[in-house]
Write an enzyme that holds these catalytic residues in place. Sequence first.
Site, PDB file in Angstrom:
ATOM      1  N   ARG A 148      40.333  19.019  40.608  1.00  0.00           N
ATOM      2  CA  ARG A 148      40.341  18.144  39.726  1.00  0.00           C
ATOM      3  C   ARG A 148      41.567  17.297  39.684  1.00  0.00           C
ATOM      4  NH1 ARG A 148      40.539  20.113  35.478  1.00  0.00           N
ATOM      5  NH2 ARG A 148      40.764  22.464  36.077  1.00  0.00           N
ATOM      6  N   LYS A 164      33.028  20.050  34.756  1.00  0.00           N
ATOM      7  CA  LYS A 164      34.096  20.346  33.680  1.00  0.00           C
ATOM      8  C   LYS A 164      34.222  19.142  32.836  1.00  0.00           C
ATOM      9  CE  LYS A 164      36.093  24.398  33.672  1.00  0.00           C
ATOM     10  NZ  LYS A 164      35.926  25.321  34.763  1.00  0.00           N
ATOM     11  N   HIS A 210      35.971  28.766  27.303  1.00  0.00           N
ATOM     12  CA  HIS A 210      36.059  28.739  28.675  1.00  0.00           C
ATOM     13  C   HIS A 210      35.925  30.226  29.240  1.00  0.00           C
ATOM     14  CE1 HIS A 210      38.548  27.565  32.624  1.00  0.00           C
ATOM     15  NE2 HIS A 210      37.295  27.660  32.791  1.00  0.00           N
ATOM     16  N   SER A 251      42.221  29.296  35.794  1.00  0.00           N
ATOM     17  CA  SER A 251      41.467  29.205  37.167  1.00  0.00           C
ATOM     18  C   SER A 251      42.055  30.307  38.034  1.00  0.00           C
ATOM     19  CB  SER A 251      41.528  27.674  37.862  1.00  0.00           C
ATOM     20  OG  SER A 251      40.950  27.791  38.716  1.00  0.00           O
ATOM     21  N   LYS A 279      37.526  35.221  36.134  1.00  0.00           N
ATOM     22  CA  LYS A 279      36.301  34.970  35.380  1.00  0.00           C
ATOM     23  C   LYS A 279      34.878  35.248  35.956  1.00  0.00           C
ATOM     24  CE  LYS A 279      37.313  30.883  33.998  1.00  0.00           C
ATOM     25  NZ  LYS A 279      38.583  30.696  34.711  1.00  0.00           N
ATOM     26  N   THR A 280      34.917  34.424  37.071  1.00  0.00           N
ATOM     27  CA  THR A 280      33.801  34.605  37.925  1.00  0.00           C
ATOM     28  C   THR A 280      33.583  35.894  38.702  1.00  0.00           C
ATOM     29  OG1 THR A 280      33.901  32.253  38.417  1.00  0.00           O
ATOM     30  CG2 THR A 280      32.349  33.435  39.859  1.00  0.00           C
ATOM     31  N   ASP A 296      31.756  30.763  33.482  1.00  0.00           N
ATOM     32  CA  ASP A 296      32.774  29.952  33.402  1.00  0.00           C
ATOM     33  C   ASP A 296      32.549  29.121  31.799  1.00  0.00           C
ATOM     34  OD1 ASP A 296      34.980  28.721  34.286  1.00  0.00           O
ATOM     35  OD2 ASP A 296      33.909  26.710  34.395  1.00  0.00           O
ATOM     36  N   ARG A 352      34.784  26.369  47.631  1.00  0.00           N
ATOM     37  CA  ARG A 352      33.884  26.651  46.572  1.00  0.00           C
ATOM     38  C   ARG A 352      32.346  26.979  47.027  1.00  0.00           C
ATOM     39  NH1 ARG A 352      36.018  27.425  41.135  1.00  0.00           N
ATOM     40  NH2 ARG A 352      38.073  26.530  40.959  1.00  0.00           N
TER      41      ARG A 352
HETATM   42  N1  ADP Z   1      42.558  42.360  40.773  1.00  0.00           N
HETATM   43  C1  ADP Z   1      41.646  41.143  40.964  1.00  0.00           C
HETATM   44  N2  ADP Z   1      40.806  40.951  39.870  1.00  0.00           N
HETATM   45  C2  ADP Z   1      40.403  39.630  39.811  1.00  0.00           C
HETATM   46  N3  ADP Z   1      40.242  39.029  41.017  1.00  0.00           N
HETATM   47  C3  ADP Z   1      41.083  39.292  41.846  1.00  0.00           C
HETATM   48  C4  ADP Z   1      41.501  40.406  41.832  1.00  0.00           C
HETATM   49  N4  ADP Z   1      42.416  40.476  43.168  1.00  0.00           N
HETATM   50  C5  ADP Z   1      42.090  39.613  43.879  1.00  0.00           C
HETATM   51  N5  ADP Z   1      41.265  38.955  43.132  1.00  0.00           N
HETATM   52  C6  ADP Z   1      40.548  37.431  43.714  1.00  0.00           C
HETATM   53  O1  ADP Z   1      40.987  36.224  42.873  1.00  0.00           O
HETATM   54  C7  ADP Z   1      40.262  35.340  42.643  1.00  0.00           C
HETATM   55  C8  ADP Z   1      39.660  35.216  41.510  1.00  0.00           C
HETATM   56  O2  ADP Z   1      38.942  34.006  40.969  1.00  0.00           O
HETATM   57  P1  ADP Z   1      37.747  33.654  40.338  1.00  0.00           P
HETATM   58  O3  ADP Z   1      37.067  34.831  40.042  1.00  0.00           O
HETATM   59  O4  ADP Z   1      36.884  32.661  40.861  1.00  0.00           O
HETATM   60  O5  ADP Z   1      38.667  33.138  38.861  1.00  0.00           O
HETATM   61  P2  ADP Z   1      38.332  32.237  37.769  1.00  0.00           P
HETATM   62  O6  ADP Z   1      36.745  32.324  37.927  1.00  0.00           O
HETATM   63  O7  ADP Z   1      38.709  32.794  36.557  1.00  0.00           O
HETATM   64  O8  ADP Z   1      38.755  30.812  38.253  1.00  0.00           O
HETATM   65  C9  ADP Z   1      38.916  35.730  43.639  1.00  0.00           C
HETATM   66  O9  ADP Z   1      39.225  35.218  44.903  1.00  0.00           O
HETATM   67  C10 ADP Z   1      39.137  37.270  43.664  1.00  0.00           C
HETATM   68  O10 ADP Z   1      38.583  37.827  44.735  1.00  0.00           O
HETATM   69  C1  PEP Z   2      35.919  24.630  38.292  1.00  0.00           C
HETATM   70  C2  PEP Z   2      37.057  25.136  37.625  1.00  0.00           C
HETATM   71  O1  PEP Z   2      36.701  26.468  37.335  1.00  0.00           O
HETATM   72  P1  PEP Z   2      37.314  27.782  37.537  1.00  0.00           P
HETATM   73  O2  PEP Z   2      38.468  27.561  38.561  1.00  0.00           O
HETATM   74  O3  PEP Z   2      37.920  28.230  36.319  1.00  0.00           O
HETATM   75  O4  PEP Z   2      36.478  28.474  38.199  1.00  0.00           O
HETATM   76  C3  PEP Z   2      38.112  24.279  37.688  1.00  0.00           C
HETATM   77  O5  PEP Z   2      39.014  24.433  36.761  1.00  0.00           O
HETATM   78  O6  PEP Z   2      37.881  23.132  38.231  1.00  0.00           O
HETATM   79 CA    CA Z   3      38.616  26.886  35.018  1.00  0.00          CA
HETATM   80 MN    MN Z   4      35.400  30.616  38.048  1.00  0.00          MN
END
Ligand code: ADP
Ligand code: PEP
Ligand code: CA
Ligand code: MN
Length: 661
Positions: A179, A324, A343, A361, A365-366, A380, A445
């Site tokens: 973004r 977003k 969020h 980010s 979360k995911t 999200d 992604r």
């Molecule tokens: N202990 C942990 N807890 C959560 N995620 C972890 C951990 N160690 C490594 N990771 C990695 O960190 C990243 C977390 O990203 P994601 O779940 O997409 O975050 P968000 O959705 O909050 O943006 C993933 O690639 C995941 O595999």
């Molecule tokens: C798509 C997004 O969300 P996140 O990284 O929290 O998954 C973002 O922040 O652009």
């Molecule tokens: Ca985000």
């Molecule tokens: Mn996410």
Amino acid sequence: MASTPNGLARIETHGKKHENGICHDDSAAPVRAQTIDELHSLQRKRSAPTTPIKEGAASAFAAALSEEERQRQQLQSISASLASLTRETGPKVVKGDPARKGEAAAKGAPSPQPQPHHHHHHPHVTPTISVSDSSLKFTHVLYNLSPAELYEQAIKYEKGSFITSTGALATLSGAKTGRSPRDKRVVKDEAAAQELWWGKGSPNIEMDEHTFLTNRERAVDYLNSLDKVFVNDQFLNWDSENRIKVRIISARAYHSLFMHNMCIRPTEEELEEFGTPDFTIYNAGQFPCNRYTHYMTSSTSVDINLARREMVILGTQYAGEMKKGLFGVMHYLMPRRGILSLHSGCNMGKQGDVALFFGLSGTGKTTLSTDHNRLLIGDDEHCWSDSGVSNIEGGCYAKCIDLSREKEPDIWNAIKFGTVLENVVFDEHTREVDYTDKSVTENTRAAYPIEYIPNAKIPCVGPHPKNVILLACDAFGVLPPVSKLNLAQTMYHFISGYTALVAGTEDGIKEPQATFSACFGAAFIMLHPTKYAAMLAEKMQKYSATGWLVNTGWSGGRYGVGKRIKLPYTRKIIDAIHSGELLTANYKKTEVFGLEIPTEIDGVPSEILDPINTWTDKGAYKETLLKLAGLFKKNFEVFANYKIGGDSSLTDEILAAGPNF
Ligand SMILES: Nc1ncnc2c1ncn2[C@@H]1O[C@H](COP(=O)(O)OP(=O)(O)O)[C@@H](O)[C@H]1O
Ligand SMILES: C=C(OP(=O)(O)O)C(=O)O
Ligand SMILES: [Ca+2]
Ligand SMILES: [Mn+2]
């Protein structure tokens, strides 16, 4: 046997029957086509009419008429959406693919007609041009195409589109792979000046109505200059009483498929009754904004006009801007109805216990809301209303860097036909994706419909949350893996919105970068952070939710010395929160941050629960802890002058809930 003039026996090719009546000629009945084109036309069965033909001759006739009328109204609505504000009429729009000429007529589509359009009145009167070249051409509208149709469009016309070995659509988002928050602008009219958050820390960069209209016209003219545009009519929010109708007009099949996956997909019946959208996105991302235009500081601009209910995208093809951007709009619309927009990820146990996962980010979360033992409500964006929680979206947007089948099987298996895979690298021949490859970007992604996760909760709604988990990825390595928070602490950490990631992807040790983003999503909120915080406090109190702070970042030292806490340990910690095990555990209080940390958790080595144990250099630990505490304090200064909620006692408690040193 018949003889030919040269005396040789004629070879009989068909019609020859044996005594038993069975034809032994191996060719089947010939196809009912005279040409290859006719043959291809047989391949495609015409879709059933969307309005079921009702019983009785008279009503069948009425239904057929209304179907035609409905199609006409739909095209009129799209023509109105695409209308220039400086010319009298909307463009001539016709449904169907320009590459399949003649078929629209054959399929009985109504003949295209320019539709009169009564445009909104705006203060900047522009001379009316009654005849223009653009009104002489047709814009083909590819309306709510299916994933299969979008694949074909992408592969045929968009460079960098490929089918991967598991069936996903690999795409490139162009020059931007993330973004552009510095190019996100919001029209500051009188109402917006009053209601929204402006100034230091706010994500809303102001622009005026005239500039918005200039960019809108630029986007609309660009879109109308194309042979075809994609139009998606979809919904946001699974809470049916607070559902928002969105229309996305874009130039790329990639964008259309991305939003098909990310927004809620209407049924045929819902689409028939769609009518006028509540909000419209004009995505002209391939086309830059004009830097001579007032307020423009780069070739990218993502512009929101709340009064017009429109968003214009110029100069970035990163699809996450749409997702977003709409989230920002929900952060404006929902609080006006007393609904808190969040969020956060969200899942539910088999017993109906709901957990929210807030975090910036990359904090998890995911990853953590996608849990094989629980039902996924969303990864999200959510709403918390008086009736419970609801997902805003219809899909998930997972990071793919270093994705592994073993650690994240559900996400891995969701990358199949229909899924958009952005900016990944794959083998030229086998089309197998190398998830470790960062050649295009680290922010690779996957966008997939939520039902690609086997234990998705459909409809994506649930009861009031029991646990509110704040995720921080602390690359300083001083926050405990888990702490139980009281309400004031929860609010303090929610307003702070801390995480620390490591900047850059180059080799060598880099200083962790502390980020504070109010409400764990300052980039998306529209009102002042204290508005959301007050709503969260009220809801958590009312429904007795417990707050938790979980560090998914470093342990055993800061980045470069220690390591990121193992995902299986974090999952065990989260399990213990869900099960209630952690509510009754023994706790001790940490110095400086004053966090309550459990002394034991099933499946997690006890020594890692207090970070000081994992650092060999205790002096360095204390120094780093104080450094981080100082950053928290400094960040919170701006909030010290705001009142949170109805009485000031909560505000005082929140101020006291930060680090003490
Ligand atoms: N202990 C942990 N807890 C959560 N995620 C972890 C951990 N160690 C490594 N990771 C990695 O960190 C990243 C977390 O990203 P994601 O779940 O997409 O975050 P968000 O959705 O909050 O943006 C993933 O690639 C995941 O595999
Ligand atoms: C798509 C997004 O969300 P996140 O990284 O929290 O998954 C973002 O922040 O652009
Ligand atoms: Ca985000
Ligand atoms: Mn996410």
